[in-house]
Design a protein around this motif. Sequence first.
Motif, PDB file in Angstrom:
ATOM      1  N   VAL A  37      -8.096  -6.446   5.464  1.00  0.00           N
ATOM      2  CA  VAL A  37      -6.816  -5.765   5.573  1.00  0.00           C
ATOM      3  C   VAL A  37      -6.120  -5.727   4.211  1.00  0.00           C
ATOM      4  N   THR A  38      -5.373  -4.665   3.955  1.00  0.00           N
ATOM      5  CA  THR A  38      -4.581  -4.565   2.741  1.00  0.00           C
ATOM      6  C   THR A  38      -3.118  -4.432   3.114  1.00  0.00           C
ATOM      7  N   VAL A  39      -2.259  -4.930   2.221  1.00  0.00           N
ATOM      8  CA  VAL A  39      -0.818  -4.802   2.402  1.00  0.00           C
ATOM      9  C   VAL A  39      -0.208  -4.340   1.080  1.00  0.00           C
ATOM     10  N   GLU A  40       0.664  -3.331   1.181  1.00  0.00           N
ATOM     11  CA  GLU A  40       1.394  -2.805   0.038  1.00  0.00           C
ATOM     12  C   GLU A  40       2.865  -2.723   0.426  1.00  0.00           C
ATOM     13  N   LEU A  50      -5.700  -8.940  12.523  1.00  0.00           N
ATOM     14  CA  LEU A  50      -5.937  -8.408  11.181  1.00  0.00           C
ATOM     15  C   LEU A  50      -7.427  -8.322  10.871  1.00  0.00           C
ATOM     16  N   HIS A  53      -4.455  -1.629   7.418  1.00  0.00           N
ATOM     17  CA  HIS A  53      -3.595  -1.349   6.261  1.00  0.00           C
ATOM     18  C   HIS A  53      -2.133  -1.424   6.685  1.00  0.00           C
ATOM     19  N   ILE A  54      -1.346  -2.104   5.878  1.00  0.00           N
ATOM     20  CA  ILE A  54       0.092  -2.262   6.122  1.00  0.00           C
ATOM     21  C   ILE A  54       0.821  -1.742   4.896  1.00  0.00           C
ATOM     22  N   GLN A  83      -5.234  -7.906  -0.619  1.00  0.00           N
ATOM     23  CA  GLN A  83      -6.302  -7.732   0.358  1.00  0.00           C
ATOM     24  C   GLN A  83      -6.729  -9.074   0.930  1.00  0.00           C
ATOM     25  N   ALA A  88      -2.558 -11.431   3.657  1.00  0.00           N
ATOM     26  CA  ALA A  88      -1.646 -10.507   4.339  1.00  0.00           C
ATOM     27  C   ALA A  88      -0.770 -11.251   5.339  1.00  0.00           C
ATOM     28  N   ARG A  89      -1.376 -12.134   6.109  1.00  0.00           N
ATOM     29  CA  ARG A  89      -0.610 -12.920   7.085  1.00  0.00           C
ATOM     30  C   ARG A  89       0.432 -13.784   6.370  1.00  0.00           C
ATOM     31  N   VAL A 120       3.365 -11.462   5.289  1.00  0.00           N
ATOM     32  CA  VAL A 120       4.199 -11.001   6.408  1.00  0.00           C
ATOM     33  C   VAL A 120       5.007 -12.160   6.993  1.00  0.00           C
TER      34      VAL A 120
END
Length: 151
Positions: A39-42, A35, A113-114, A51, A56-57, A60
């Motif tokens: 990193v961003t996750v939406e 990562l 980005h996720i 962010q 993010a980890r 997930v």
Amino acid sequence: MSIDSDAPVLRGTPTYLVSGDPALADYYPAWLDNLADDVTVEGSMIDGAVQGADAARSIVVGIRTLYGDSQEFHFAGPWGDNGWLEDYIARVDGWPIGCVALISRNPAGQTQHIVASYRPRSSVVLFARLLGEKFAGTPLANFFNSETGTA
């Protein structure tokens, strides 16, 4: 096209009710181990975008713990020049859920980005509530609780 048509409305079988590919039974998302710091996750159960690699980890991994052993992949593979696509199903608290996730990499090859789209809506609502409970007492809870969402 008119929505007032007398044509019958037929129901198909949603893919979140169809078993995954046995060849992907041991699949692990290697992108999770690389990562980017920013990193961003939406996702459809997240209000806003989260962010940071640690956040993010945490999300997930937290999602995967709610699946238990029920996650089954239909597809996992490259998409375009810098992307990865996953299509999978799982159960959350006994409810079926399907996900299509698009993972984009930066020029250094890190996950940048996720984006995860979940279905059906009833499972998404349950999932968001459970994730809000899982992250209760942390800043991440605000992204899952509709009362305190960031949207």
